[in-house]
Motif scaffolding. Sequence first.
Motif, PDB file in Angstrom:
ATOM      1  N   TYR A  54       0.837  -1.198   0.000  1.00 13.93           N
ATOM      2  CA  TYR A  54       0.000   0.000   0.000  1.00 13.93           C
ATOM      3  C   TYR A  54       0.876   1.253   0.000  1.00 13.93           C
ATOM      4  O   TYR A  54       0.633   2.199  -0.772  1.00 13.93           O
ATOM      5  CB  TYR A  54      -0.926   0.002   1.216  1.00 13.93           C
ATOM      6  CG  TYR A  54      -1.861   1.195   1.276  1.00 13.93           C
ATOM      7  CD1 TYR A  54      -3.064   1.181   0.576  1.00 13.93           C
ATOM      8  CD2 TYR A  54      -1.551   2.328   2.022  1.00 13.93           C
ATOM      9  CE1 TYR A  54      -3.931   2.266   0.622  1.00 13.93           C
ATOM     10  CE2 TYR A  54      -2.410   3.419   2.074  1.00 13.93           C
ATOM     11  CZ  TYR A  54      -3.591   3.377   1.374  1.00 13.93           C
ATOM     12  OH  TYR A  54      -4.440   4.459   1.424  1.00 13.93           O
ATOM     13  N   ALA A  55       1.899   1.276   0.844  1.00  9.23           N
ATOM     14  CA  ALA A  55       2.798   2.427   0.903  1.00  9.23           C
ATOM     15  C   ALA A  55       3.528   2.623  -0.417  1.00  9.23           C
ATOM     16  O   ALA A  55       3.722   3.761  -0.881  1.00  9.23           O
ATOM     17  CB  ALA A  55       3.792   2.264   2.052  1.00  9.23           C
ATOM     18  N   SER A  56       3.924   1.524  -1.049  1.00  4.74           N
ATOM     19  CA  SER A  56       4.617   1.623  -2.329  1.00  4.74           C
ATOM     20  C   SER A  56       3.702   2.184  -3.412  1.00  4.74           C
ATOM     21  O   SER A  56       4.122   3.023  -4.231  1.00  4.74           O
ATOM     22  CB  SER A  56       5.141   0.250  -2.742  1.00  4.74           C
ATOM     23  OG  SER A  56       6.158  -0.190  -1.856  1.00  4.74           O
ATOM     24  N   VAL A  57       2.463   1.723  -3.427  1.00  4.73           N
ATOM     25  CA  VAL A  57       1.511   2.247  -4.403  1.00  4.73           C
ATOM     26  C   VAL A  57       1.314   3.749  -4.193  1.00  4.73           C
ATOM     27  O   VAL A  57       1.279   4.529  -5.158  1.00  4.73           O
ATOM     28  CB  VAL A  57       0.178   1.499  -4.310  1.00  4.73           C
ATOM     29  CG1 VAL A  57      -0.895   2.211  -5.133  1.00  4.73           C
ATOM     30  CG2 VAL A  57       0.334   0.057  -4.785  1.00  4.73           C
ATOM     31  N   GLN A  58       1.208   4.159  -2.929  1.00  4.14           N
ATOM     32  CA  GLN A  58       1.030   5.588  -2.666  1.00  4.14           C
ATOM     33  C   GLN A  58       2.229   6.393  -3.144  1.00  4.14           C
ATOM     34  O   GLN A  58       2.097   7.536  -3.589  1.00  4.14           O
ATOM     35  CB  GLN A  58       0.784   5.823  -1.175  1.00  4.14           C
ATOM     36  CG  GLN A  58      -0.473   5.158  -0.633  1.00  4.14           C
ATOM     37  CD  GLN A  58      -1.704   5.467  -1.463  1.00  4.14           C
ATOM     38  OE1 GLN A  58      -1.983   6.621  -1.793  1.00  4.14           O
ATOM     39  NE2 GLN A  58      -2.452   4.424  -1.806  1.00  4.14           N
ATOM     40  N   ARG A  59       3.414   5.802  -3.060  1.00  4.31           N
ATOM     41  CA  ARG A  59       4.606   6.490  -3.556  1.00  4.31           C
ATOM     42  C   ARG A  59       4.511   6.706  -5.062  1.00  4.31           C
ATOM     43  O   ARG A  59       4.853   7.775  -5.575  1.00  4.31           O
ATOM     44  CB  ARG A  59       5.856   5.670  -3.210  1.00  4.31           C
ATOM     45  CG  ARG A  59       7.151   6.380  -3.503  1.00  4.31           C
ATOM     46  CD  ARG A  59       8.358   5.576  -3.098  1.00  4.31           C
ATOM     47  NE  ARG A  59       9.543   6.413  -3.093  1.00  4.31           N
ATOM     48  CZ  ARG A  59      10.779   5.974  -2.953  1.00  4.31           C
ATOM     49  NH1 ARG A  59      11.015   4.672  -2.799  1.00  4.31           N
ATOM     50  NH2 ARG A  59      11.802   6.815  -2.973  1.00  4.31           N
ATOM     51  N   ILE A  60       4.040   5.697  -5.763  1.00  5.02           N
ATOM     52  CA  ILE A  60       3.870   5.842  -7.210  1.00  5.02           C
ATOM     53  C   ILE A  60       2.774   6.854  -7.519  1.00  5.02           C
ATOM     54  O   ILE A  60       2.919   7.715  -8.399  1.00  5.02           O
ATOM     55  CB  ILE A  60       3.548   4.476  -7.835  1.00  5.02           C
ATOM     56  CG1 ILE A  60       4.774   3.542  -7.738  1.00  5.02           C
ATOM     57  CG2 ILE A  60       3.111   4.625  -9.290  1.00  5.02           C
ATOM     58  CD1 ILE A  60       4.484   2.104  -8.081  1.00  5.02           C
ATOM     59  N   LEU A  61       1.679   6.797  -6.788  1.00  4.37           N
ATOM     60  CA  LEU A  61       0.552   7.692  -7.057  1.00  4.37           C
ATOM     61  C   LEU A  61       0.818   9.125  -6.624  1.00  4.37           C
ATOM     62  O   LEU A  61       0.027  10.030  -6.927  1.00  4.37           O
ATOM     63  CB  LEU A  61      -0.711   7.158  -6.391  1.00  4.37           C
ATOM     64  CG  LEU A  61      -1.198   5.795  -6.886  1.00  4.37           C
ATOM     65  CD1 LEU A  61      -2.529   5.429  -6.250  1.00  4.37           C
ATOM     66  CD2 LEU A  61      -1.297   5.766  -8.412  1.00  4.37           C
ATOM     67  N   ALA A  62       1.934   9.363  -5.929  1.00  2.22           N
ATOM     68  CA  ALA A  62       2.342  10.729  -5.582  1.00  2.22           C
ATOM     69  C   ALA A  62       3.092  11.399  -6.728  1.00  2.22           C
ATOM     70  O   ALA A  62       3.390  12.605  -6.654  1.00  2.22           O
ATOM     71  CB  ALA A  62       3.211  10.710  -4.332  1.00  2.22           C
ATOM     72  N   LEU A  63       3.420  10.658  -7.774  1.00  4.45           N
ATOM     73  CA  LEU A  63       4.034  11.264  -8.953  1.00  4.45           C
ATOM     74  C   LEU A  63       3.026  12.182  -9.639  1.00  4.45           C
ATOM     75  O   LEU A  63       1.815  12.101  -9.386  1.00  4.45           O
ATOM     76  CB  LEU A  63       4.492  10.161  -9.916  1.00  4.45           C
ATOM     77  CG  LEU A  63       5.630   9.266  -9.413  1.00  4.45           C
ATOM     78  CD1 LEU A  63       5.798   8.054 -10.331  1.00  4.45           C
ATOM     79  CD2 LEU A  63       6.935  10.043  -9.310  1.00  4.45           C
ATOM     80  N   PRO A  64       3.475  13.096 -10.494  1.00  7.15           N
ATOM     81  CA  PRO A  64       2.529  14.009 -11.162  1.00  7.15           C
ATOM     82  C   PRO A  64       1.406  13.257 -11.852  1.00  7.15           C
ATOM     83  O   PRO A  64       1.610  12.165 -12.397  1.00  7.15           O
ATOM     84  CB  PRO A  64       3.427  14.737 -12.167  1.00  7.15           C
ATOM     85  CG  PRO A  64       4.792  14.717 -11.546  1.00  7.15           C
ATOM     86  CD  PRO A  64       4.874  13.384 -10.842  1.00  7.15           C
ATOM     87  N   PRO A  65       0.198  13.801 -11.822  1.00  3.89           N
ATOM     88  CA  PRO A  65      -0.968  13.063 -12.329  1.00  3.89           C
ATOM     89  C   PRO A  65      -0.871  12.666 -13.790  1.00  3.89           C
ATOM     90  O   PRO A  65      -1.468  11.668 -14.202  1.00  3.89           O
ATOM     91  CB  PRO A  65      -2.142  14.030 -12.096  1.00  3.89           C
ATOM     92  CG  PRO A  65      -1.521  15.362 -11.832  1.00  3.89           C
ATOM     93  CD  PRO A  65      -0.183  15.109 -11.247  1.00  3.89           C
ATOM     94  N   GLU A  66      -0.112  13.415 -14.582  1.00  3.67           N
ATOM     95  CA  GLU A  66       0.008  13.088 -16.001  1.00  3.67           C
ATOM     96  C   GLU A  66       1.057  12.008 -16.276  1.00  3.67           C
ATOM     97  O   GLU A  66       1.199  11.561 -17.427  1.00  3.67           O
ATOM     98  CB  GLU A  66       0.358  14.348 -16.797  1.00  3.67           C
ATOM     99  CG  GLU A  66       1.744  14.913 -16.540  1.00  3.67           C
ATOM    100  CD  GLU A  66       1.822  15.859 -15.334  1.00  3.67           C
ATOM    101  OE1 GLU A  66       2.862  16.535 -15.207  1.00  3.67           O
ATOM    102  OE2 GLU A  66       0.856  15.905 -14.548  1.00  3.67           O
ATOM    103  N   THR A  67       1.746  11.546 -15.238  1.00  2.00           N
ATOM    104  CA  THR A  67       2.772  10.513 -15.424  1.00  2.00           C
ATOM    105  C   THR A  67       2.166   9.262 -16.058  1.00  2.00           C
ATOM    106  O   THR A  67       1.147   8.749 -15.598  1.00  2.00           O
ATOM    107  CB  THR A  67       3.414  10.140 -14.075  1.00  2.00           C
ATOM    108  OG1 THR A  67       3.980  11.312 -13.481  1.00  2.00           O
ATOM    109  CG2 THR A  67       4.505   9.096 -14.259  1.00  2.00           C
ATOM    110  N   ARG A  68       2.796   8.777 -17.109  1.00  4.79           N
ATOM    111  CA  ARG A  68       2.336   7.553 -17.773  1.00  4.79           C
ATOM    112  C   ARG A  68       2.765   6.352 -16.934  1.00  4.79           C
ATOM    113  O   ARG A  68       3.913   6.267 -16.497  1.00  4.79           O
ATOM    114  CB  ARG A  68       2.929   7.467 -19.168  1.00  4.79           C
ATOM    115  CG  ARG A  68       2.579   8.635 -20.055  1.00  4.79           C
ATOM    116  CD  ARG A  68       3.502   8.719 -21.265  1.00  4.79           C
ATOM    117  NE  ARG A  68       3.213   7.684 -22.253  1.00  4.79           N
ATOM    118  CZ  ARG A  68       4.020   7.396 -23.266  1.00  4.79           C
ATOM    119  NH1 ARG A  68       5.195   8.011 -23.411  1.00  4.79           N
ATOM    120  NH2 ARG A  68       3.677   6.452 -24.141  1.00  4.79           N
ATOM    121  N   VAL A  69       1.848   5.426 -16.709  1.00  8.67           N
ATOM    122  CA  VAL A  69       2.085   4.238 -15.895  1.00  8.67           C
ATOM    123  C   VAL A  69       2.101   3.018 -16.809  1.00  8.67           C
ATOM    124  O   VAL A  69       1.085   2.696 -17.446  1.00  8.67           O
ATOM    125  CB  VAL A  69       1.011   4.082 -14.807  1.00  8.67           C
ATOM    126  CG1 VAL A  69       1.240   2.801 -14.011  1.00  8.67           C
ATOM    127  CG2 VAL A  69       0.999   5.299 -13.881  1.00  8.67           C
TER     128      VAL A  69
END
Length: 293
Positions: free
Chosen positions: A187-202
């Motif tokens: 969960y913490a790792s996902v939040q770290r990724i989701l803290a990147l700018p909203p336009e970041t391509r995943v």
Amino acid sequence: MATSTTVQAFFDDKTWTVSYVIADTASRCAAIVDPVLDFDFKSGRTATQQADRLIAHVREQGLTVQWILETHAHADHLSSARYLQQQLGGRIAIGEHITQVQATFKKLFNLERGFLPDGTQFDHLFQDGEVFHIGETPAQALLVPGHTPADMAYVVDGAVFVGDTLFMPDVGTARADFPGGDARALYASVQRILALPPETRVFVCHDYPPAGRAPAWESTVAQQRAANIHVRNGISEAQFVQMRQARDATLDVPTLILPSIQVNIRAGQVPPPEDDGVSYLKIPLNVIGAGRA
């Protein structure tokens, strides 16, 4: 937003895996992410059909491979990193906590004395936050444990390659019941990724599409925040952990976990040949699922 790289995806419909070639447009240098070695479980035969697709693309585009990046030691496909390195060069890299995974599975498989769980099978071990370059393009390695202790995500030019940590929004997140896995850490790792700018391509490593949807592998941080069925906005850590633990308890052991791990902790190298010149993969009996793995 202008980018300095191109991303080409290669989908393997046998393991539902997506591999990538990231190319720096200025220098024509490239990184390969999570490559697949074909493996027929019934016969025990390997092949290089998927890897050869990547090689053809690299050569057609006139690219120079600098990096072969593994997000983690996969349990659902064998890595072709070593074969690709022999054909194209480049340094095979993974997160530094691969040593924990190696130690666990050296014990599980009772591997040969000469196998050292020190990460030296790889050319480079990334530390959390480490910056590296693909040609002229800076990239960053992020530690995102939870699925395994060693998972890494790679942030490159407005994109993030997340391995198994996240899937497409309608599929959710990785399981966290492998050795060393932890739902709270995930969960913490996902939040770290989701803290990147909203336009970041995943870019995800696997897709298991619901009925009626074709395989897909690209979303954005904004789309993940809004719609991921497991970790969208408003899902608390407690809710996620409860869901993840309950769901993981229902999941089957991955079909290729036993052969794939033995190859992947060796950076895509098969075990050394025995005295008859043949390499063997071990199947430990009555161990997986008995609390020892």
